[in-house]
Scaffold this motif. Structure first.
Motif, mmCIF file in Angstrom:
data_model
loop_
_atom_site.group_PDB
_atom_site.id
_atom_site.type_symbol
_atom_site.label_atom_id
_atom_site.label_comp_id
_atom_site.label_asym_id
_atom_site.label_seq_id
_atom_site.Cartn_x
_atom_site.Cartn_y
_atom_site.Cartn_z
ATOM 1 N N LYS A 151 0.684 10.265 -6.586
ATOM 2 C CA LYS A 151 2.065 10.486 -5.810
ATOM 3 C C LYS A 151 3.204 9.625 -5.495
ATOM 4 C CE LYS A 151 3.182 9.580 -1.920
ATOM 5 N NZ LYS A 151 3.744 9.337 -0.697
ATOM 6 N N GLU A 154 8.935 9.363 -2.005
ATOM 7 C CA GLU A 154 9.802 10.323 -1.500
ATOM 8 C C GLU A 154 11.022 9.772 -1.495
ATOM 9 O OE1 GLU A 154 7.483 9.599 1.015
ATOM 10 O OE2 GLU A 154 5.829 10.751 -0.115
ATOM 11 N N SER A 191 -4.711 0.129 -4.519
ATOM 12 C CA SER A 191 -4.141 -0.505 -6.149
ATOM 13 C C SER A 191 -3.167 -1.431 -5.835
ATOM 14 C CB SER A 191 -3.453 0.701 -6.393
ATOM 15 O OG SER A 191 -4.443 1.931 -6.509
ATOM 16 N N GLN A 194 -4.836 -4.863 -5.252
ATOM 17 C CA GLN A 194 -5.388 -5.504 -6.540
ATOM 18 C C GLN A 194 -4.021 -5.955 -7.442
ATOM 19 O OE1 GLN A 194 -7.986 -2.332 -8.005
ATOM 20 N NE2 GLN A 194 -9.626 -3.400 -7.017
ATOM 21 N N ARG A 211 4.543 -0.128 3.929
ATOM 22 C CA ARG A 211 4.514 0.820 5.236
ATOM 23 C C ARG A 211 3.293 0.837 6.016
ATOM 24 N NH1 ARG A 211 6.073 6.794 3.743
ATOM 25 N NH2 ARG A 211 3.800 6.783 3.106
ATOM 26 N N THR A 212 2.183 0.591 5.564
ATOM 27 C CA THR A 212 0.830 0.434 6.501
ATOM 28 C C THR A 212 0.091 -0.356 5.831
ATOM 29 O OG1 THR A 212 1.264 2.857 6.781
ATOM 30 C CG2 THR A 212 -0.699 1.789 7.523
ATOM 31 N N LYS A 331 -9.015 4.504 6.923
ATOM 32 C CA LYS A 331 -8.373 4.765 5.661
ATOM 33 C C LYS A 331 -9.130 3.634 4.850
ATOM 34 C CE LYS A 331 -3.752 4.129 5.599
ATOM 35 N NZ LYS A 331 -2.594 4.708 5.749
ATOM 36 N N ARG A 332 -9.586 3.917 3.511
ATOM 37 C CA ARG A 332 -10.341 3.405 2.791
ATOM 38 C C ARG A 332 -9.891 1.602 2.724
ATOM 39 N NH1 ARG A 332 -14.027 4.832 -1.262
ATOM 40 N NH2 ARG A 332 -14.617 3.272 -2.838
HETATM 41 O O1 N01 Z 1 -3.386 4.580 -2.671
HETATM 42 P P1 N01 Z 1 -3.191 4.768 -1.062
HETATM 43 P P2 N01 Z 1 -4.184 3.835 -3.871
HETATM 44 N N1 N01 Z 1 7.276 4.663 0.779
HETATM 45 O O2 N01 Z 1 -2.922 6.182 -0.755
HETATM 46 C C1 N01 Z 1 2.266 3.527 0.437
HETATM 47 C C2 N01 Z 1 -9.129 4.382 -4.908
HETATM 48 N N2 N01 Z 1 -8.987 2.943 -5.437
HETATM 49 O O3 N01 Z 1 -3.726 4.149 -5.025
HETATM 50 O O4 N01 Z 1 -0.269 4.382 3.884
HETATM 51 C C3 N01 Z 1 6.623 3.460 1.040
HETATM 52 O O5 N01 Z 1 -4.294 4.159 -0.528
HETATM 53 C C4 N01 Z 1 1.156 3.903 1.448
HETATM 54 O O6 N01 Z 1 1.627 3.604 2.542
HETATM 55 P P3 N01 Z 1 0.933 4.682 3.789
HETATM 56 C C5 N01 Z 1 -9.592 4.096 -3.456
HETATM 57 O O7 N01 Z 1 -10.410 5.172 -3.029
HETATM 58 C C6 N01 Z 1 -9.924 2.237 -5.779
HETATM 59 O O8 N01 Z 1 -3.831 2.396 -3.304
HETATM 60 O O9 N01 Z 1 1.220 6.292 3.538
HETATM 61 N N3 N01 Z 1 5.136 3.426 0.896
HETATM 62 C C7 N01 Z 1 0.139 2.974 1.001
HETATM 63 O O10 N01 Z 1 0.157 1.734 1.454
HETATM 64 C C8 N01 Z 1 -8.287 4.200 -2.915
HETATM 65 O O11 N01 Z 1 -8.520 4.306 -1.282
HETATM 66 C C9 N01 Z 1 -9.822 1.196 -6.329
HETATM 67 O O12 N01 Z 1 1.913 4.587 4.996
HETATM 68 C C10 N01 Z 1 4.561 4.417 0.544
HETATM 69 C C11 N01 Z 1 0.139 2.840 -0.516
HETATM 70 O O13 N01 Z 1 1.438 3.374 -0.922
HETATM 71 C C12 N01 Z 1 -7.576 5.355 -3.627
HETATM 72 O O14 N01 Z 1 -7.763 5.240 -4.673
HETATM 73 C C13 N01 Z 1 -8.616 0.594 -6.848
HETATM 74 C C14 N01 Z 1 5.140 5.624 0.221
HETATM 75 C C15 N01 Z 1 -0.791 3.886 -1.196
HETATM 76 O O15 N01 Z 1 -2.086 3.625 -0.958
HETATM 77 C C16 N01 Z 1 -6.287 5.338 -3.539
HETATM 78 O O16 N01 Z 1 -5.526 3.860 -3.268
HETATM 79 C C17 N01 Z 1 -7.456 1.535 -6.726
HETATM 80 C C18 N01 Z 1 6.498 5.719 0.497
HETATM 81 N N4 N01 Z 1 7.134 6.957 0.133
HETATM 82 C C19 N01 Z 1 -7.582 2.696 -5.911
HETATM 83 N N5 N01 Z 1 4.175 6.562 -0.414
HETATM 84 C C20 N01 Z 1 -10.998 0.285 -6.572
HETATM 85 O O17 N01 Z 1 -12.076 0.691 -6.893
HETATM 86 C C21 N01 Z 1 3.073 5.914 -0.248
HETATM 87 N N6 N01 Z 1 3.428 4.712 0.259
HETATM 88 C C22 N01 Z 1 -10.885 -1.106 -5.870
#
Ligand code: N01
Length: 537
Positions: A151, A154, A191, A194, A211-212, A331-332
């Motif tokens: 994703k 926006e 992500s 990490q 953002r959060t 949230k995870r």
């Molecule tokens: O994605 P997320 P991810 N403007 O959706 C922000 C697995 N995983 O890739 O919360 C600004 O959790 C968004 O903000 P908000 C695991 O299950 C596992 O990190 O929507 N910010 C949020 O902070 C995990 O839960 C591992 O307000 C924007 C971030 O981007 C899942 O994948 C490692 C935005 C997205 O966080 C997803 O994790 C990695 C915008 N327009 C992933 N849009 C491991 O095994 C989004 N955000 C450790």
């Protein structure tokens, strides 16, 4: 790359995706003597572990539990090196599995499934691949992954930005360095949490756009020692059984007490023990009601906020990094390997997007409502169109030309997260409305793959050509999943579990929270009763 010629011969099954699910599904169908082929869009196998190769990527389930259980020999011969395996190690493991079980000869890489159409007369699926053309098979199995469609933000103007853009979910195989650069990371989910500490070690300046905030628990990652590996391997069978019958695919002692019935000191001692275990579930699982009562939840949330205040020197910054807009666990949560400590570094800055929202990308960087931030590289860690995104991206047409994406316009509808009414001989591995992402994915994937293989074998034995979920069974399942979710605090959070992270996506609580043990029993019961809730023809 063209679809392998062998794949064009009379196929029993087409499997979409060569991640953990697709690899095992191929193996399992071959054991039944079926002809199956896997179509994979990426240039290599591994699914999520192929794409998410960003620096710092690491699994948040312990390695010895996040591994296939179907082969005791594989289990014994593979040597995991760390408590939590880094992405390259998981990918090496999957490549080893593919070689060991000779899977590669039936996998086409670099070809995307764009459409699938069920031919009712022939009772076969015609699947369109690009490149590669059409293939047909009796069964279509979507092993497309829960977190595979990235994703993007926006925010307008990304195409105008002149610096480097990286997407954590599409990192690819190249090594990107950030030495001496001004880097911005957008997104602070797993992500972002990490990648941020690793980029901070290289960049001249790092700006984190949040953002959060996430709740992060220390990973306590470390090398595995020989004695614990040997002990685990000696007891692997019992451990696997415990995984299969547990709540989240991670064996643990269920809590017995409410967080509200013990003293504050007892509560903190329990949370501290969970904190020190360094995993996703122990702290939140300390009491019976953390995920169902706001008041109980707040005690756990505040425990973690106090840890953030202790870890981050600047109180204002600690406050900005402390989540307050959703209950902990809904949230995870993330595992922290130096995340909070990174914000004590003088070249790392946090921009709170709630206070100063992003307005646009500019040629030089990004502009918030406060000012422009000039950046040499931007890393987007903005998440996924989770659970339904990869399925809806394929133009799937079932009985009477019904389009799956239309049938799911108001949210996914299926039976057991496995099959969809009106779409015969189609299966989804860890589809929406199954435990999937709220479990150890390995456990849920193996369960689905084995159930699907069992179903196909039973159909062959009984001489059935098609299987299809009934509308009634589907309606009951959709209701049941929503009801179980509604007992908890999960649906209240704006998360990817509810689809709230993707503008316009219907708000539906997507995973099934009944627990992997209970869920497995339900699926087994359905099979034992001659595939109750399915129409067989
Ligand atoms: O994605 P997320 P991810 N403007 O959706 C922000 C697995 N995983 O890739 O919360 C600004 O959790 C968004 O903000 P908000 C695991 O299950 C596992 O990190 O929507 N910010 C949020 O902070 C995990 O839960 C591992 O307000 C924007 C971030 O981007 C899942 O994948 C490692 C935005 C997205 O966080 C997803 O994790 C990695 C915008 N327009 C992933 N849009 C491991 O095994 C989004 N955000 C450790």
């Amino acid at each position: 790359m063209a679809v392998r010629e062998a794949a064009r011969e009379a196929l029993d099954a087409i499997i979409v995706g060569a991640g953990i699910a697709g690899l095992y599904q191929l193996h399992r169908l071959r054991e039944l003597g079926l002809r199956a082929t896997v179509i994979e869009a990426a240039g290599g196998i591994g699914g999520t572990w192929y794409w998410n190769s960003y620096p710092g990527a690491r699994c948040d389930i312990p390695s010895m539990s996040y591994s296939y259980s179907f082969s005791p020999e594989l289990e014994q011969e593979w040597e995991w090196t760390e408590k939590y395996p880094a992405q390259p190690e998981v990918l090496r493991y999957l490549e080893h599995v593919a070689e060991r079980f000779d899977l590669l000869r039936d996998i086409t890489l670099g070809s995307r499934v764009t459409a699938a159409r069920f031919d009712e007369t022939a009772a076969r699926w015609t699947v369109t691949t690009d490149p590669g053309g059409d293939l047909t098979a009796r069964f279509l199995i979507l092993a497309t992954g829960c977190l595979s469609v990235p994703k993007l933000p926006e925010t307008p103007g990304l195409d105008r930005y002149r610096g480097r853009v990286h997407l954590t979910a599409r990192w690819g195989t190249g090594k990107a360095g950030f030495d001496g650069l001004r880097v911005g990371v957008i997104g602070t989910g797993s992500s972002g949490v990490q990648v941020i500490p690793v980029i901070a070690e290289q960049a001249a300046e790092l700006t984190v756009f949040q953002r959060t905030p996430s709740f992060c628990i220390p990973a306590g990652n470390r090398p595995l020692d020989a004695a614990e590996v040997a002990a685990m391997k000696a007891g692997y069978r019992q451990w696997r059984e415990a995984q299969r019958t547990s709540g989240f695919g991670i064996p643990s002692d269920p809590p017995a007490r409410s967080a509200l019935e013990v003293s504050a000191a007892e509560r903190d001692a329990a949370y501290q023990a969970g904190w020190e275990r360094g995993d996703l579930t122990s702290l939140i699982g300390s009491f019976t009601d953390v995920l169902v009562s706001r008041e109980a939840n707040e005690t756990a949330a505040e425990f973690v906020r106090a840890k953030i205040r202790a870890a981050v020197g600047d109180p204002g910054l600690a406050n900005a990094l402390s989540p307050r807009t959703y209950p902990i666990g809904t949230k995870r949560p993330c595992l922290d390997s130096g995340y909070y400590a990174t914000f004590n570094k003088s070249h790392v800055r946090l921009v709170d997007l709630r206070a100063t929202p992003l307005q646009e990308f500019t040629p030089a960087g990004v502009r918030t409502t406060q000012r422009e931030h000039e950046l040499d590289a931007i890393v987007l860690a903005t998440g996924f169109d989770a659970l339904t995104g990869a399925i809806a991206a394929i133009d799937i047409r079932g009985r009477d030309g019904a389009v799956l994406a239309d049938a799911w316009r108001d949210g996914p509808r299926n039976y057991l997260g496995l099959a969809v009414a009106g779409f015969p001989n189609l299966f989804t591995v860890t589809g929406p409305l199954s435990p999937s992402v709220l479990s150890n994915m390995m456990v849920s994937i193996e369960q689905h793959v084995e159930w699907i293989a069992g179903c196909i074998a039973a159909m062959a034995a009984a001489g059935h050509r098609t299987i299809e979920a009934t509308g009634r069974a589907q309606d009951n399942w959709v209701r049941h999943v929503a009801m179980v979710g509604a007992v908890t605090l999960f649906p209240s959070a704006d998360s990817w579990y509810t689809g709230a992270n993707v503008p316009g996506k219907p708000r539906v609580f997507l995973p099934y929270l009944g627990g992997v043990g209970e869920y497995r029993r339900a699926c087994d019961r359905v099979a034992a009763r001659g595939y109750q809730g399915f129409a067989l023809a």
